[in-house]
Design a protein around this motif. Structure first.
Motif, PDB file in Angstrom:
ATOM      1  N   GLU A  49      17.936   4.110   2.099  1.00 18.54           N
ATOM      2  CA  GLU A  49      16.549   4.423   2.418  1.00 18.54           C
ATOM      3  C   GLU A  49      15.686   4.819   1.231  1.00 18.54           C
ATOM      4  OE1 GLU A  49      16.998   7.487   5.314  1.00 18.54           O
ATOM      5  OE2 GLU A  49      17.309   6.056   6.942  1.00 18.54           O
ATOM      6  N   LEU A  50      16.298   5.112   0.083  1.00 17.86           N
ATOM      7  CA  LEU A  50      15.475   5.525  -1.053  1.00 17.86           C
ATOM      8  C   LEU A  50      16.173   5.277  -2.372  1.00 17.86           C
ATOM      9  CD1 LEU A  50      16.284   8.445  -2.610  1.00 17.86           C
ATOM     10  CD2 LEU A  50      15.791   9.307  -0.358  1.00 17.86           C
ATOM     11  N   VAL A  51      15.350   5.204  -3.392  1.00 12.44           N
ATOM     12  CA  VAL A  51      15.802   5.226  -4.785  1.00 12.44           C
ATOM     13  C   VAL A  51      14.972   6.291  -5.477  1.00 12.44           C
ATOM     14  CG1 VAL A  51      15.823   3.979  -6.989  1.00 12.44           C
ATOM     15  CG2 VAL A  51      16.479   2.794  -4.889  1.00 12.44           C
ATOM     16  N   ALA A  52      15.633   7.164  -6.212  1.00  6.74           N
ATOM     17  CA  ALA A  52      14.935   8.196  -6.976  1.00  6.74           C
ATOM     18  C   ALA A  52      15.482   8.155  -8.388  1.00  6.74           C
ATOM     19  CB  ALA A  52      15.157   9.564  -6.347  1.00  6.74           C
ATOM     20  N   LEU A  53      14.575   8.206  -9.352  1.00  9.07           N
ATOM     21  CA  LEU A  53      15.053   8.189 -10.727  1.00  9.07           C
ATOM     22  C   LEU A  53      14.165   9.020 -11.617  1.00  9.07           C
ATOM     23  CD1 LEU A  53      13.362   6.065 -12.840  1.00  9.07           C
ATOM     24  CD2 LEU A  53      14.219   4.482 -11.138  1.00  9.07           C
ATOM     25  N   GLU A  54      14.771   9.417 -12.714  1.00  8.61           N
ATOM     26  CA  GLU A  54      14.071  10.078 -13.801  1.00  8.61           C
ATOM     27  C   GLU A  54      14.255   9.181 -15.007  1.00  8.61           C
ATOM     28  OE1 GLU A  54      14.543  14.012 -16.627  1.00  8.61           O
ATOM     29  OE2 GLU A  54      15.328  14.090 -14.579  1.00  8.61           O
ATOM     30  N   GLY A  55      13.160   8.945 -15.694  1.00  3.28           N
ATOM     31  CA  GLY A  55      13.262   8.084 -16.859  1.00  3.28           C
ATOM     32  C   GLY A  55      12.111   8.304 -17.808  1.00  3.28           C
ATOM     33  N   VAL A  56      12.154   7.563 -18.894  1.00  2.00           N
ATOM     34  CA  VAL A  56      11.111   7.630 -19.904  1.00  2.00           C
ATOM     35  C   VAL A  56      10.440   6.263 -19.979  1.00  2.00           C
ATOM     36  CG1 VAL A  56      10.619   7.941 -22.357  1.00  2.00           C
ATOM     37  CG2 VAL A  56      12.292   9.414 -21.219  1.00  2.00           C
ATOM     38  N   ILE A  57       9.120   6.288 -19.829  1.00  2.00           N
ATOM     39  CA  ILE A  57       8.309   5.101 -20.025  1.00  2.00           C
ATOM     40  C   ILE A  57       7.804   5.169 -21.459  1.00  2.00           C
ATOM     41  CG2 ILE A  57       6.256   3.831 -19.305  1.00  2.00           C
ATOM     42  CD1 ILE A  57       8.370   4.004 -17.107  1.00  2.00           C
ATOM     43  N   TYR A  60       9.129  10.735 -12.905  1.00  2.00           N
ATOM     44  CA  TYR A  60       9.998  10.762 -11.741  1.00  2.00           C
ATOM     45  C   TYR A  60       9.430   9.706 -10.801  1.00  2.00           C
ATOM     46  CZ  TYR A  60      11.777  15.100 -13.624  1.00  2.00           C
ATOM     47  OH  TYR A  60      12.337  16.042 -14.441  1.00  2.00           O
ATOM     48  N   ILE A  61      10.261   8.768 -10.411  1.00  2.00           N
ATOM     49  CA  ILE A  61       9.811   7.660  -9.575  1.00  2.00           C
ATOM     50  C   ILE A  61      10.639   7.664  -8.295  1.00  2.00           C
ATOM     51  CG2 ILE A  61       9.337   5.188  -9.475  1.00  2.00           C
ATOM     52  CD1 ILE A  61       9.527   5.184 -12.583  1.00  2.00           C
ATOM     53  N   HIS A  62       9.956   7.581  -7.168  1.00  2.00           N
ATOM     54  CA  HIS A  62      10.595   7.649  -5.860  1.00  2.00           C
ATOM     55  C   HIS A  62      10.177   6.414  -5.064  1.00  2.00           C
ATOM     56  CE1 HIS A  62      10.989   9.072  -1.661  1.00  2.00           C
ATOM     57  NE2 HIS A  62      12.046   9.684  -2.148  1.00  2.00           N
ATOM     58  N   GLY A  64      16.829  -3.281   1.926  1.00  2.00           N
ATOM     59  CA  GLY A  64      17.043  -3.664   0.538  1.00  2.00           C
ATOM     60  C   GLY A  64      15.791  -3.958  -0.263  1.00  2.00           C
ATOM     61  N   GLN A  65      14.608  -3.718   0.316  1.00  2.00           N
ATOM     62  CA  GLN A  65      13.358  -3.937  -0.410  1.00  2.00           C
ATOM     63  C   GLN A  65      12.545  -2.648  -0.439  1.00  2.00           C
ATOM     64  OE1 GLN A  65      11.816  -7.529   1.726  1.00  2.00           O
ATOM     65  NE2 GLN A  65      11.557  -8.245  -0.384  1.00  2.00           N
ATOM     66  N   PHE A  66      11.739  -2.506  -1.485  1.00  2.00           N
ATOM     67  CA  PHE A  66      10.868  -1.337  -1.606  1.00  2.00           C
ATOM     68  C   PHE A  66       9.708  -1.464  -0.621  1.00  2.00           C
ATOM     69  CE2 PHE A  66      12.171  -1.678  -6.261  1.00  2.00           C
ATOM     70  CZ  PHE A  66      13.230  -0.824  -6.105  1.00  2.00           C
ATOM     71  N   THR A  67       9.430  -0.386   0.094  1.00  2.00           N
ATOM     72  CA  THR A  67       8.278  -0.357   0.993  1.00  2.00           C
ATOM     73  C   THR A  67       7.194   0.587   0.495  1.00  2.00           C
ATOM     74  OG1 THR A  67       9.340   1.330   2.356  1.00  2.00           O
ATOM     75  CG2 THR A  67       9.637  -0.977   3.025  1.00  2.00           C
ATOM     76  N   GLY A  68       7.498   1.372  -0.507  1.00  2.00           N
ATOM     77  CA  GLY A  68       6.536   2.277  -1.103  1.00  2.00           C
ATOM     78  C   GLY A  68       7.107   2.886  -2.358  1.00  2.00           C
ATOM     79  N   VAL A  69       6.206   3.303  -3.246  1.00  2.00           N
ATOM     80  CA  VAL A  69       6.642   3.919  -4.495  1.00  2.00           C
ATOM     81  C   VAL A  69       5.657   5.030  -4.863  1.00  2.00           C
ATOM     82  CG1 VAL A  69       5.459   2.186  -5.907  1.00  2.00           C
ATOM     83  CG2 VAL A  69       7.336   3.494  -6.900  1.00  2.00           C
ATOM     84  N   SER A  70       6.186   6.126  -5.392  1.00  2.00           N
ATOM     85  CA  SER A  70       5.370   7.232  -5.890  1.00  2.00           C
ATOM     86  C   SER A  70       5.891   7.619  -7.263  1.00  2.00           C
ATOM     87  CB  SER A  70       5.481   8.445  -4.968  1.00  2.00           C
ATOM     88  OG  SER A  70       5.021   8.137  -3.674  1.00  2.00           O
ATOM     89  N   CYS A  71       4.984   7.973  -8.140  1.00  2.00           N
ATOM     90  CA  CYS A  71       5.355   8.381  -9.510  1.00  2.00           C
ATOM     91  C   CYS A  71       4.724   9.723  -9.824  1.00  2.00           C
ATOM     92  CB  CYS A  71       4.841   7.377 -10.530  1.00  2.00           C
ATOM     93  SG  CYS A  71       5.421   5.703 -10.333  1.00  2.00           S
ATOM     94  N   ALA A  72       5.434  10.507 -10.597  1.00  2.00           N
ATOM     95  CA  ALA A  72       4.892  11.766 -11.110  1.00  2.00           C
ATOM     96  C   ALA A  72       5.241  11.845 -12.592  1.00  2.00           C
ATOM     97  CB  ALA A  72       5.501  12.952 -10.365  1.00  2.00           C
ATOM     98  N   LEU A  73       4.269  12.238 -13.389  1.00  2.00           N
ATOM     99  CA  LEU A  73       4.493  12.461 -14.815  1.00  2.00           C
ATOM    100  C   LEU A  73       4.911  13.903 -15.014  1.00  2.00           C
ATOM    101  CD1 LEU A  73       1.407  10.663 -16.371  1.00  2.00           C
ATOM    102  CD2 LEU A  73       3.779   9.878 -16.364  1.00  2.00           C
TER     103      LEU A  73
END
Length: 131
Positions: free
Chosen positions: A69-77, A112-114, A120-129
Protein backbone atom coordinates in the motif's frame (compact mmCIF):
# COMPACT_ATOMS: atom_id res chain seq x y z
CA UNK A 1 5.90 -2.63 -4.65
CA UNK A 2 9.39 -3.99 -4.05
CA UNK A 3 12.72 -2.22 -3.79
CA UNK A 4 13.60 -3.67 -7.21
CA UNK A 5 10.43 -2.10 -8.67
CA UNK A 6 11.31 1.24 -7.12
CA UNK A 7 14.90 1.00 -8.33
CA UNK A 8 13.56 0.65 -11.89
CA UNK A 9 11.45 3.77 -11.31
CA UNK A 10 14.44 5.73 -9.94
CA UNK A 11 16.67 4.53 -12.80
CA UNK A 12 14.08 5.69 -15.35
CA UNK A 13 13.88 9.07 -13.59
CA UNK A 14 17.66 9.45 -13.52
CA UNK A 15 17.77 8.48 -17.24
CA UNK A 16 15.07 11.08 -18.08
CA UNK A 17 12.75 8.40 -19.49
CA UNK A 18 9.62 10.36 -18.59
CA UNK A 19 7.20 7.92 -20.21
CA UNK A 20 8.65 4.99 -18.24
CA UNK A 21 8.46 7.05 -15.04
CA UNK A 22 4.87 8.10 -15.73
CA UNK A 23 3.89 4.48 -16.40
CA UNK A 24 4.49 3.75 -12.71
CA UNK A 25 1.48 5.97 -11.89
CA UNK A 26 -2.08 4.65 -11.99
CA UNK A 27 -4.63 6.45 -14.18
CA UNK A 28 -6.08 9.33 -12.18
CA UNK A 29 -3.17 9.40 -9.71
CA UNK A 30 -2.88 12.52 -7.56
CA UNK A 31 0.45 13.83 -8.78
CA UNK A 32 1.60 17.29 -7.77
CA UNK A 33 5.11 18.54 -7.10
CA UNK A 34 5.33 21.61 -4.86
CA UNK A 35 2.10 23.02 -6.28
CA UNK A 36 2.64 21.94 -9.90
CA UNK A 37 -0.11 19.67 -11.25
CA UNK A 38 1.55 16.77 -13.08
CA UNK A 39 -1.55 14.58 -13.42
CA UNK A 40 -1.25 14.19 -17.20
CA UNK A 41 1.60 12.62 -19.14
CA UNK A 42 1.97 15.84 -21.14
CA UNK A 43 2.19 18.03 -18.02
CA UNK A 44 4.71 15.61 -16.51
CA UNK A 45 6.89 15.68 -19.65
CA UNK A 46 6.62 19.46 -20.02
CA UNK A 47 7.60 20.18 -16.42
CA UNK A 48 10.52 17.78 -16.22
CA UNK A 49 11.62 18.54 -19.79
CA UNK A 50 11.88 22.23 -18.90
CA UNK A 51 13.54 21.59 -15.55
CA UNK A 52 16.04 19.06 -16.86
CA UNK A 53 16.94 21.30 -19.78
CA UNK A 54 18.47 23.56 -17.13
CA UNK A 55 19.61 21.20 -14.38
CA UNK A 56 20.91 17.69 -13.86
CA UNK A 57 18.78 16.14 -11.13
CA UNK A 58 19.49 12.79 -9.51
CA UNK A 59 17.96 10.87 -6.63
CA UNK A 60 20.07 8.90 -4.18
CA UNK A 61 18.00 6.67 -1.90
CA UNK A 62 19.30 6.32 1.65
CA UNK A 63 16.38 4.66 3.44
CA UNK A 64 13.51 2.71 1.94
CA UNK A 65 10.37 0.97 3.23
CA UNK A 66 7.56 -0.56 1.21
CA UNK A 67 4.39 -2.60 1.42
CA UNK A 68 1.52 -3.37 -0.92
CA UNK A 69 0.00 0.00 0.00
CA UNK A 70 2.90 2.43 0.31
CA UNK A 71 6.48 3.29 -0.42
CA UNK A 72 8.34 5.64 1.91
CA UNK A 73 11.89 6.78 1.41
CA UNK A 74 14.48 9.22 2.54
CA UNK A 75 16.96 10.40 0.00
CA UNK A 76 19.01 13.22 -1.39
CA UNK A 77 18.01 15.07 -4.53
CA UNK A 78 21.12 16.53 -6.14
CA UNK A 79 20.57 19.43 -8.52
CA UNK A 80 23.41 20.81 -10.62
CA UNK A 81 22.68 23.67 -13.00
CA UNK A 82 23.83 23.09 -16.58
CA UNK A 83 22.81 26.61 -17.48
CA UNK A 84 21.30 29.53 -15.61
CA UNK A 85 17.73 28.95 -14.50
CA UNK A 86 16.56 32.50 -13.90
CA UNK A 87 13.60 33.88 -11.97
CA UNK A 88 12.24 35.18 -15.27
CA UNK A 89 12.42 31.75 -16.94
CA UNK A 90 10.72 30.16 -13.93
CA UNK A 91 7.98 32.84 -13.91
CA UNK A 92 7.37 32.33 -17.64
CA UNK A 93 6.60 28.67 -16.85
CA UNK A 94 4.37 29.59 -13.89
CA UNK A 95 6.97 28.21 -11.47
CA UNK A 96 7.40 31.18 -9.13
CA UNK A 97 7.65 28.83 -6.13
CA UNK A 98 11.05 27.53 -7.34
CA UNK A 99 14.38 29.24 -6.77
CA UNK A 100 16.77 30.35 -9.51
CA UNK A 101 20.09 28.56 -9.81
CA UNK A 102 23.20 29.59 -11.76
CA UNK A 103 25.21 27.39 -14.08
CA UNK A 104 27.65 25.28 -12.07
CA UNK A 105 25.84 25.68 -8.76
CA UNK A 106 24.88 22.54 -6.88
CA UNK A 107 22.07 22.05 -4.39
CA UNK A 108 21.53 18.91 -2.35
CA UNK A 109 18.10 18.60 -0.83
CA UNK A 110 17.10 15.95 1.68
CA UNK A 111 13.60 14.72 0.88
CA UNK A 112 11.13 12.39 2.47
CA UNK A 113 8.91 10.97 -0.24
CA UNK A 114 5.73 9.02 0.46
CA UNK A 115 3.82 7.16 -2.27
CA UNK A 116 0.42 5.53 -2.01
CA UNK A 117 0.30 2.26 -3.97
CA UNK A 118 -2.61 0.28 -5.38
CA UNK A 119 -2.13 -2.84 -7.52
CA UNK A 120 1.58 -2.10 -7.89
CA UNK A 121 1.14 1.46 -9.20
CA UNK A 122 1.47 4.83 -7.49
CA UNK A 123 -1.84 6.57 -6.83
CA UNK A 124 -0.39 9.58 -5.03
CA UNK A 125 2.88 11.07 -3.91
CA UNK A 126 3.86 13.62 -1.24
CA UNK A 127 7.28 15.16 -0.65
CA UNK A 128 8.76 17.06 2.26
CA UNK A 129 12.10 18.85 2.31
CA UNK A 130 14.15 18.42 5.47
CA UNK A 131 17.39 19.82 6.87
Amino acid sequence: MTREDYDRYAAAFNARDYDAVYDFYAPGAHLTFFGVDLATREAFRDFYGFLHDHVEETLTIERFAASDELVALEGVIRIEARKDLTAEALAAQGLDQFFPIRKGEVQELRQYIHYHVTDGQFTGVSCALMD
